[in-house]
Design a protein around this motif. Sequence first.
Motif, mmCIF file in Angstrom:
data_model
loop_
_atom_site.group_PDB
_atom_site.id
_atom_site.type_symbol
_atom_site.label_atom_id
_atom_site.label_comp_id
_atom_site.label_asym_id
_atom_site.label_seq_id
_atom_site.Cartn_x
_atom_site.Cartn_y
_atom_site.Cartn_z
ATOM 1 N N ALA A 95 0.745 -1.083 -0.048
ATOM 2 C CA ALA A 95 -0.086 -0.541 -0.369
ATOM 3 C C ALA A 95 0.810 0.754 -0.354
ATOM 4 O O ALA A 95 0.886 2.553 -0.458
ATOM 5 C CB ALA A 95 -1.093 -0.206 0.750
ATOM 6 N N LEU A 96 1.977 1.095 0.484
ATOM 7 C CA LEU A 96 3.122 2.418 0.499
ATOM 8 C C LEU A 96 3.681 2.597 0.003
ATOM 9 O O LEU A 96 3.750 3.589 -0.842
ATOM 10 C CB LEU A 96 3.695 2.367 1.547
ATOM 11 N N LEU A 97 3.829 1.605 -1.537
ATOM 12 C CA LEU A 97 4.254 2.127 -2.462
ATOM 13 C C LEU A 97 3.144 2.151 -3.089
ATOM 14 O O LEU A 97 3.469 2.884 -4.180
ATOM 15 C CB LEU A 97 5.099 0.041 -3.448
ATOM 16 N N LEU A 98 2.071 1.428 -3.335
ATOM 17 C CA LEU A 98 1.537 2.483 -3.626
ATOM 18 C C LEU A 98 0.882 4.166 -3.972
ATOM 19 O O LEU A 98 0.583 4.301 -4.921
ATOM 20 C CB LEU A 98 -0.177 1.846 -3.990
ATOM 21 N N ALA A 99 1.354 4.129 -2.852
ATOM 22 C CA ALA A 99 1.280 5.639 -2.459
ATOM 23 C C ALA A 99 2.374 6.548 -3.147
ATOM 24 O O ALA A 99 1.011 7.318 -3.752
ATOM 25 C CB ALA A 99 1.337 5.687 -0.422
ATOM 26 N N ASP A 100 3.354 5.584 -3.325
ATOM 27 C CA ASP A 100 4.618 7.081 -3.292
ATOM 28 C C ASP A 100 4.806 6.702 -5.260
ATOM 29 O O ASP A 100 5.185 8.183 -5.531
ATOM 30 C CB ASP A 100 5.869 5.665 -3.639
ATOM 31 N N ARG A 101 3.666 5.652 -6.003
ATOM 32 C CA ARG A 101 3.429 5.386 -7.075
ATOM 33 C C ARG A 101 2.102 7.171 -7.208
ATOM 34 O O ARG A 101 2.712 7.419 -8.594
ATOM 35 C CB ARG A 101 3.083 4.589 -7.860
ATOM 36 N N LEU A 102 1.220 6.897 -6.670
ATOM 37 C CA LEU A 102 0.379 7.867 -6.925
ATOM 38 C C LEU A 102 0.802 9.269 -6.536
ATOM 39 O O LEU A 102 0.638 9.876 -7.674
ATOM 40 C CB LEU A 102 -0.774 7.772 -5.617
ATOM 41 N N ALA A 103 1.515 9.467 -5.900
ATOM 42 C CA ALA A 103 2.297 10.800 -5.741
ATOM 43 C C ALA A 103 3.321 11.426 -7.056
ATOM 44 O O ALA A 103 3.133 12.480 -7.369
ATOM 45 C CB ALA A 103 3.225 11.236 -4.250
ATOM 46 N N ALA A 104 4.163 9.785 -7.277
ATOM 47 C CA ALA A 104 4.920 10.684 -8.216
ATOM 48 C C ALA A 104 4.400 11.036 -9.601
ATOM 49 O O ALA A 104 4.543 11.758 -10.976
ATOM 50 C CB ALA A 104 5.749 9.302 -8.388
ATOM 51 N N GLU A 105 3.073 10.291 -9.718
ATOM 52 C CA GLU A 105 2.154 10.626 -11.378
ATOM 53 C C GLU A 105 1.380 11.590 -11.001
ATOM 54 O O GLU A 105 0.914 12.040 -11.547
ATOM 55 C CB GLU A 105 1.317 8.962 -11.463
ATOM 56 N N ASN A 106 1.480 12.411 -9.803
ATOM 57 C CA ASN A 106 0.492 13.228 -9.537
ATOM 58 C C ASN A 106 -1.005 13.455 -9.371
ATOM 59 O O ASN A 106 -2.193 13.725 -9.416
ATOM 60 C CB ASN A 106 0.654 14.838 -10.371
ATOM 61 N N ARG A 107 -1.407 12.629 -9.070
ATOM 62 C CA ARG A 107 -2.777 12.268 -8.687
ATOM 63 C C ARG A 107 -2.964 11.984 -7.070
ATOM 64 O O ARG A 107 -3.267 11.425 -6.408
ATOM 65 C CB ARG A 107 -2.914 10.131 -9.029
ATOM 66 N N GLY A 108 -3.282 13.439 -6.892
ATOM 67 C CA GLY A 108 -3.411 14.249 -5.807
ATOM 68 C C GLY A 108 -4.663 13.614 -4.641
ATOM 69 O O GLY A 108 -4.787 12.925 -3.576
ATOM 70 N N ARG A 109 -6.236 13.997 -5.670
ATOM 71 C CA ARG A 109 -6.949 13.131 -4.903
ATOM 72 C C ARG A 109 -7.038 11.240 -4.557
ATOM 73 O O ARG A 109 -7.719 11.041 -3.441
ATOM 74 C CB ARG A 109 -8.324 12.924 -5.838
ATOM 75 N N GLU A 110 -7.126 10.766 -5.780
ATOM 76 C CA GLU A 110 -6.590 9.353 -5.397
ATOM 77 C C GLU A 110 -5.305 9.075 -4.521
ATOM 78 O O GLU A 110 -6.104 8.069 -3.773
ATOM 79 C CB GLU A 110 -5.882 8.628 -6.512
ATOM 80 N N LEU A 111 -4.710 9.435 -3.952
ATOM 81 C CA LEU A 111 -3.463 9.880 -2.813
ATOM 82 C C LEU A 111 -3.831 9.824 -2.006
ATOM 83 O O LEU A 111 -3.764 9.276 -0.640
ATOM 84 C CB LEU A 111 -2.594 10.537 -3.892
ATOM 85 N N ALA A 112 -5.207 10.943 -1.884
ATOM 86 C CA ALA A 112 -5.701 11.471 -0.716
ATOM 87 C C ALA A 112 -6.647 10.586 -0.095
ATOM 88 O O ALA A 112 -6.649 10.457 1.270
ATOM 89 C CB ALA A 112 -6.239 12.878 -0.518
#
Length: 759
Positions: free
Chosen positions: A572-589
């Motif tokens: 789950a933390l790896l996915l969070a880091d990938r979402l942040a790198a792709e600038n997908r802010g709402r999905e990350l939140a």
Amino acid sequence: MSVPTPTHATRGEPLRVLEEIKRQAVEQLGSIPDALYPGIEQALSVALQSGDVGPGHFEDLTSLRMLRQQAATLLMRYRQQLAKGFDDFRGLRVRSRGDLPLGLIEDSHLAFHLDGQRVIEALDGRFAEPLQVMRQRLHAMAEALGMPEVANPIGPERLIGAFVESFRETEPTPHVRELLFRQYEGELTRRLGDFYGRANALLAATGYGRSAPSSHTSTQHGYRHETVESVPYRGQVAMTGMEAMHGAMGRMEGYGDGHGGSAGGYGGMSVPGEDIADLRTMLRMWRDGTLQTPQSGAGGADAQSRSQASRQEHGMGARRELRVDEMLSVVSMLQSEPPDAFARALAGPGRLGAAIRDHLSDGARRIGVDPDQTRFSADEEDAIDLVALLFDSLFRTNSLQDRARRLYGRLVLPYVKVALTDDGLFVQREHPARKLLDSITEACEGNQANTPQERELLDRAAAASQRVVAEYNEDVAVFELAHAELDSLLGQHRRRSALQEERLVKATLGRERLDQARETADDALMKRLRTTRLTPAVADFLAMPWRHHIVQTLLRDEDPQRRDEAIALGDALLLADRLAAENRGRELADHLLSIEPLVLRCLASSGLDDSAAQHGLAGLVRALASPDGPRRAQTAKPLAGGETVESGEERRLWLAGGTATVGHAPEVAARMRELAIGDWVRLTDVHGEIVAAKIAWVSPMTSRFLLVNRRGLRVLVASAEELAVMHEDGRLVIGSERSAFDEAMRRVRERLDNTAAAD
């Protein structure tokens, strides 16, 4: 001097012979039920510690407790069943088949019979040869009694029947019943080899079965007849009736404890009682110079000088043998003198025999017997050599400290006196002097006097030896009293050792679980770090709190779902880091909100309170809020490996190379895997000291063996492969006797056998 015709060629009265075998059977086998419960309790305890228990574990413990409560009744019932087998043989309880009641067998009783049949088949195969010989001899006895062919009263079928009749009404749980039969089979395997040998020897000695007149020249010391077992006779020549029978049974007390016949007991050597005659023969050949001495150094020169002196004596015929009463007078006079000469002799192998002879010659001179005009008789030479070799072997095969040399030196002459008057010292397991020496060795072995309890043990052992010196006057009761006093303290010591051993087992299991949990966490971390480039904050979180959380969950939480959640948090933390790198802010939140409970639980397992955990979560969120933050490949130092489990001192006996990676012979490793809990071995450590060690536990996780010494302290933790390497290097001997006296005498015989083979 004429010798009476041997009476063993005439058959003894069959009922008296049968009664003697019955007495021995009840005495030697009648205590087996009481020996079963500790092994069952240990098996249940090991299963609990390893986690290999089912929902019926509580019922198993209750069943065992009920058996213990009925122990006295079951023991009496079993002994009665043993005796009934002999009544059947004599025809006192023979019934026709029409008199036997018919009915259905209950399921629990049927299970007993099926388990019993399996054990009967195993014992029949293991003891096929002595049972065949016994069958022929009992047939001859049955003919003498005018009886039809009946079952062997001590055969496997009868012994299992006695057990089934005694225990089937107790209705134990299936698992406890299985353990009962397993323990009973093990006890019978350990005891029946020696017992069948003694029974066969008795039947042959009293004229039942194959026997032949003695082909040896009779002497004033006795004779030996050629039965299948070659039973030696010593002491009074004119033995008749029950005297001959008791003599045969007494001489058949063996050295070994069944290792040679037990599964996995390779390397053990059983030395039956009849071998004492061969041992004497080898000693006399050695003294006559036919064999080279089994000792080294000064012993070799001593044997050579004795050989020359012996040849001169035979040529001149001028020196008379010392009478036994003269020899005993000399030993009694010297018994209370300081043992310095013997203590010094025990410092090096091969010196004690010469020191004893010199001391006795000096004592003979002091009572007016000229050593130049006298010599030791053959029996006196035997007593001196056997005691010298025995004490030398005790010091070579046990970790005895320098302080113990004076204590043992004090016992040398009393044991020479016992050897002069009583052959039972070397052939009877229950001889009081033998039991005392075992207890003293147990008290002294590896005893550094580091604790008050160890110092008390040494003081009590010293007091026992002083009592023997002060009070022994050809009455072995003093050995029995000294042994009883020392053994009472050893009983407390054994209980402390058992508790220490139990703590070691738990600690070792805990350490292995910790290592396994760390390896699992390391594997999970390395797998994720290798697959992606991460921000430092996420990589640090994975390497520290998350990895620690996995270890704690695996150790403390048995719920598989919790364990899966702990592992899934990393993904789950790896996915969070990938979402942040792709600038997908709402999905990350949304994703961070969904894993917030898992992150807080992870931080709490590291010892953080709620406030600190919230602060840690906020730092992680801030790091992920910047999509342009630096990301790179990360590494981490493994938690497992190195010296995380044992310190360098604890690992001093370990072998380098791990487990299966060390070079070893697969067939030797397979033998090592057959070692069972309770088996004894002897190790030579890196300092060259011999250490007696017991298999205390076999790891259910790694199959490694935990070996402890007599004080319950860890000696070694090693795999079967490592033990195989030690065995090939000569640093490990398996099949060691449980008794120090037995082991020492086994080594004496091996030395003489090796010398004979080399010659």
